[in-house]
Design a protein around this motif. Structure first.
Motif, mmCIF file in Angstrom:
data_model
loop_
_atom_site.group_PDB
_atom_site.id
_atom_site.type_symbol
_atom_site.label_atom_id
_atom_site.label_comp_id
_atom_site.label_asym_id
_atom_site.label_seq_id
_atom_site.Cartn_x
_atom_site.Cartn_y
_atom_site.Cartn_z
ATOM 1 N N SER A 135 -4.574 0.567 -0.602
ATOM 2 C CA SER A 135 -4.599 0.866 0.838
ATOM 3 C C SER A 135 -3.632 2.004 1.117
ATOM 4 C CB SER A 135 -4.228 -0.369 1.658
ATOM 5 O OG SER A 135 -2.935 -0.847 1.297
ATOM 6 N N PHE A 136 -3.916 2.779 2.161
ATOM 7 C CA PHE A 136 -3.190 4.032 2.368
ATOM 8 C C PHE A 136 -3.121 4.388 3.855
ATOM 9 C CE2 PHE A 136 -2.850 8.667 2.642
ATOM 10 C CZ PHE A 136 -1.862 8.947 1.708
ATOM 11 N N ARG A 137 -2.012 5.073 4.202
ATOM 12 C CA ARG A 137 -1.914 5.748 5.500
ATOM 13 C C ARG A 137 -1.105 7.030 5.310
ATOM 14 N NH1 ARG A 137 0.111 2.031 9.741
ATOM 15 N NH2 ARG A 137 -2.098 1.581 10.076
ATOM 16 N N THR A 138 -1.562 8.109 5.889
ATOM 17 C CA THR A 138 -0.809 9.356 5.811
ATOM 18 C C THR A 138 0.403 9.304 6.733
ATOM 19 O OG1 THR A 138 -2.246 10.258 7.531
ATOM 20 C CG2 THR A 138 -2.766 10.853 5.268
ATOM 21 N N GLY A 139 1.452 10.013 6.356
ATOM 22 C CA GLY A 139 2.573 10.187 7.261
ATOM 23 C C GLY A 139 2.159 11.031 8.457
ATOM 24 N N ARG A 140 2.607 10.632 9.627
ATOM 25 C CA ARG A 140 2.348 11.362 10.876
ATOM 26 C C ARG A 140 0.854 11.486 11.177
ATOM 27 N NH1 ARG A 140 4.813 16.466 12.132
ATOM 28 N NH2 ARG A 140 5.380 15.485 14.112
ATOM 29 N N TYR A 141 0.030 10.616 10.567
ATOM 30 C CA TYR A 141 -1.420 10.571 10.797
ATOM 31 C C TYR A 141 -2.114 11.879 10.413
ATOM 32 C CZ TYR A 141 0.558 6.809 13.577
ATOM 33 O OH TYR A 141 1.295 5.733 13.982
ATOM 34 N N GLY A 142 -1.545 12.589 9.417
ATOM 35 C CA GLY A 142 -2.090 13.880 9.021
ATOM 36 C C GLY A 142 -3.248 13.757 8.048
ATOM 37 N N PHE A 143 -4.349 13.200 8.518
ATOM 38 C CA PHE A 143 -5.490 12.907 7.642
ATOM 39 C C PHE A 143 -6.485 14.060 7.648
ATOM 40 C CE2 PHE A 143 -9.311 10.512 6.308
ATOM 41 C CZ PHE A 143 -8.788 9.887 5.191
ATOM 42 N N SER A 144 -7.264 14.157 6.555
ATOM 43 C CA SER A 144 -8.289 15.193 6.442
ATOM 44 C C SER A 144 -9.303 14.784 5.382
ATOM 45 C CB SER A 144 -7.656 16.527 6.041
ATOM 46 O OG SER A 144 -7.132 16.447 4.722
ATOM 47 N N SER A 166 -6.727 -4.338 2.280
ATOM 48 C CA SER A 166 -7.664 -4.376 1.155
ATOM 49 C C SER A 166 -8.566 -5.606 1.202
ATOM 50 C CB SER A 166 -6.902 -4.316 -0.173
ATOM 51 O OG SER A 166 -6.298 -3.052 -0.331
ATOM 52 N N GLU A 167 -8.056 -6.727 1.705
ATOM 53 C CA GLU A 167 -8.913 -7.912 1.883
ATOM 54 C C GLU A 167 -10.017 -7.617 2.881
ATOM 55 O OE1 GLU A 167 -5.680 -11.495 0.953
ATOM 56 O OE2 GLU A 167 -6.051 -10.857 3.022
ATOM 57 N N PHE A 168 -9.669 -6.922 3.962
ATOM 58 C CA PHE A 168 -10.671 -6.555 4.966
ATOM 59 C C PHE A 168 -11.716 -5.633 4.344
ATOM 60 C CE2 PHE A 168 -12.172 -3.926 8.566
ATOM 61 C CZ PHE A 168 -12.603 -4.933 9.426
ATOM 62 N N ALA A 169 -11.267 -4.663 3.541
ATOM 63 C CA ALA A 169 -12.194 -3.736 2.883
ATOM 64 C C ALA A 169 -13.122 -4.475 1.925
ATOM 65 C CB ALA A 169 -11.416 -2.649 2.146
ATOM 66 N N ASP A 170 -12.565 -5.415 1.162
ATOM 67 C CA ASP A 170 -13.388 -6.190 0.228
ATOM 68 C C ASP A 170 -14.458 -6.975 0.973
ATOM 69 O OD1 ASP A 170 -11.992 -5.307 -1.989
ATOM 70 O OD2 ASP A 170 -10.665 -7.054 -2.068
ATOM 71 N N GLU A 171 -14.070 -7.570 2.088
ATOM 72 C CA GLU A 171 -15.027 -8.353 2.878
ATOM 73 C C GLU A 171 -16.154 -7.469 3.401
ATOM 74 O OE1 GLU A 171 -14.457 -9.883 7.174
ATOM 75 O OE2 GLU A 171 -13.880 -11.574 5.897
ATOM 76 N N LYS A 172 -15.815 -6.285 3.912
ATOM 77 C CA LYS A 172 -16.825 -5.379 4.457
ATOM 78 C C LYS A 172 -17.735 -4.837 3.343
ATOM 79 C CE LYS A 172 -15.581 -6.216 8.471
ATOM 80 N NZ LYS A 172 -16.409 -7.199 9.222
ATOM 81 N N GLN A 173 -17.158 -4.613 2.174
ATOM 82 C CA GLN A 173 -17.950 -4.140 1.036
ATOM 83 C C GLN A 173 -19.011 -5.169 0.683
ATOM 84 O OE1 GLN A 173 -16.425 -1.358 -1.061
ATOM 85 N NE2 GLN A 173 -18.233 -1.162 -2.324
ATOM 86 N N LYS A 174 -18.645 -6.438 0.660
ATOM 87 C CA LYS A 174 -19.580 -7.509 0.310
ATOM 88 C C LYS A 174 -20.641 -7.682 1.390
ATOM 89 C CE LYS A 174 -16.212 -10.125 -2.433
ATOM 90 N NZ LYS A 174 -15.359 -11.328 -2.461
ATOM 91 N N SER A 175 -20.206 -7.637 2.657
ATOM 92 C CA SER A 175 -21.125 -7.941 3.753
ATOM 93 C C SER A 175 -22.119 -6.829 4.033
ATOM 94 C CB SER A 175 -20.330 -8.231 5.039
ATOM 95 O OG SER A 175 -19.652 -7.083 5.482
ATOM 96 N N THR A 176 -21.861 -5.611 3.534
ATOM 97 C CA THR A 176 -22.772 -4.488 3.804
ATOM 98 C C THR A 176 -23.607 -4.094 2.603
ATOM 99 O OG1 THR A 176 -20.913 -2.988 3.384
ATOM 100 C CG2 THR A 176 -21.411 -3.467 5.664
ATOM 101 N N GLY A 207 0.836 -1.194 0.000
ATOM 102 C CA GLY A 207 0.000 0.000 0.000
ATOM 103 C C GLY A 207 0.870 1.242 0.000
ATOM 104 N N ALA A 208 0.255 2.398 0.141
ATOM 105 C CA ALA A 208 0.959 3.679 0.050
ATOM 106 C C ALA A 208 0.973 4.381 1.406
ATOM 107 C CB ALA A 208 0.292 4.569 -0.989
#
Length: 324
Positions: free
Chosen positions: A127-136, A313-323, A74-75
């Protein structure tokens, strides 16, 4: 419940924000780490920065693991060393949080990292995570445009305002969705948020968080009220990370997360901790040995309790299907 292992896979520089000098010697430590994951049939998610994605030695280590199907790539965007750059040092600390950059610059940096991974690894990361948790919200909008499935930047019960970052102190470890506008929604959406597993060693996380926020007020800092509440076993915040917690604490936290019916265990740490002297968590070779032993013992404990492993991404795929 699933076990996710998300590793900030980055350059050697700890707390040094250089636009241009970014060695990646720590990536050699991943070969030993991956043997632990393979032993337990666990697939980690390596969230890689631009210097890692653009260096031949690190590509030659990570790409074969990915091609065998034994990990996800991921990135992980460090804005200070992801082009376009201003090449100025020292870097403004505010700008190390990508959420503080103009919206067009947020897009340019994440898109450049995305294309670099696509070029050098042959896959489009999801899949992604920001450096230093700088999300917005603007970061979420960029990820939606680039067709990411999942982000893992939120650190529950944690306020980063003192480091020019966002306030997640009211966020919980529950996953949730963002819509195309980057705002949180409660039905299936464009982008799944899977927070880092930060919680409490006591039950009723909402109540413990209220106690914590009260104790963190400036008027109580002199008497160290947060430490006192921890000592009295009233409020003990913990991260599911072998860098900062003992094995016993990690196991206690995982039990509380299960008890509170959270959806996954999101274990996280930094690749720089895999080589002595490159992070504050592992200054000696013995520290590295202890870290690897903790990771192995924790995975073993969770596997014995029937917890299966997934990538982000596997977790995301599973949640996408189940919801649906």
């Amino acid at each position: 419940m699933k076990l996710l292992i998300t590793i900030d896979t980055e350059e050697d520089n700890w707390n040094r924000y250089s636009p241009t000098v970014n060695p990646v010697c720590n990536i050699k430590g991943i070969e030993r780490l991956q043997k632990i994951f393979d032993k337990f049939s666990v697939k980690p998610t390596y969230l890689i920065t631009y210097p890692v994605a653009n260096t031949t030695d690190s590509i030659n280590i990570l790409k074969p693991i990915m091609e065998k199907g034994n990990c996800e790539i991921g990135a992980h965007c460090h804005p200070w060393n992801t082009p376009p750059l201003n090449d100025l040092e020292p870097v403004n600390k505010t700008d190390t949080m990508i959420c503080n950059l103009p919206e067009n610059m947020i897009y340019k940096k994440i898109a450049l990292l995305h294309q670099t991974i696509k070029k050098n690894f042959g896959i489009a990361p999801t899949s992604f995570r920001t450096g230093r948790y700088g999300f917005s919200k603007e970061v979420a909008q960029t990820l939606v445009k680039l067709k990411y499935k999942v982000d893992s930047s939120i650190t529950p019960y944690t306020n980063w305002n003192h480091k020019h970052g966002p306030d997640f102190s009211n966020k919980t470890p529950h996953f949730f969705w963002y819509g195309s506008n980057g705002k949180k929604i409660y039905r299936i959406g464009k982008l799944l948020e899977v927070p880092v597993s930060v919680g409490f060693l006591q039950s009723n996380f909402d109540l413990r968080n209220r106690f914590l926020k009260f104790a963190e007020q400036d008027i109580f800092k002199r008497i160290h009220l947060v430490g006192l509440l921890d000592y009295l076993n009233i409020v003990s915040k913990a991260w599911l990370s072998p860098e900062i917690e003992s094995l016993d604490t990690m196991i206690k936290l995982s039990k509380q997360l299960r008890k509170n019916k959270f959806n996954c265990l999101n274990l996280t740490f930094h690749s720089s901790s895999l080589v002595e002297g490159l992070s504050p968590f592992t200054t000696t070779r013995k520290d590295v040995e202890r870290l690897l032993e903790k990771i192995s013992d924790f995975i073993s404990f969770e596997r014995r309790n029937g917890i299966e492993s997934q990538t982000l991404s596997e977790f995301a795929d599973e949640k996408q299907k189940s919801t649906r």
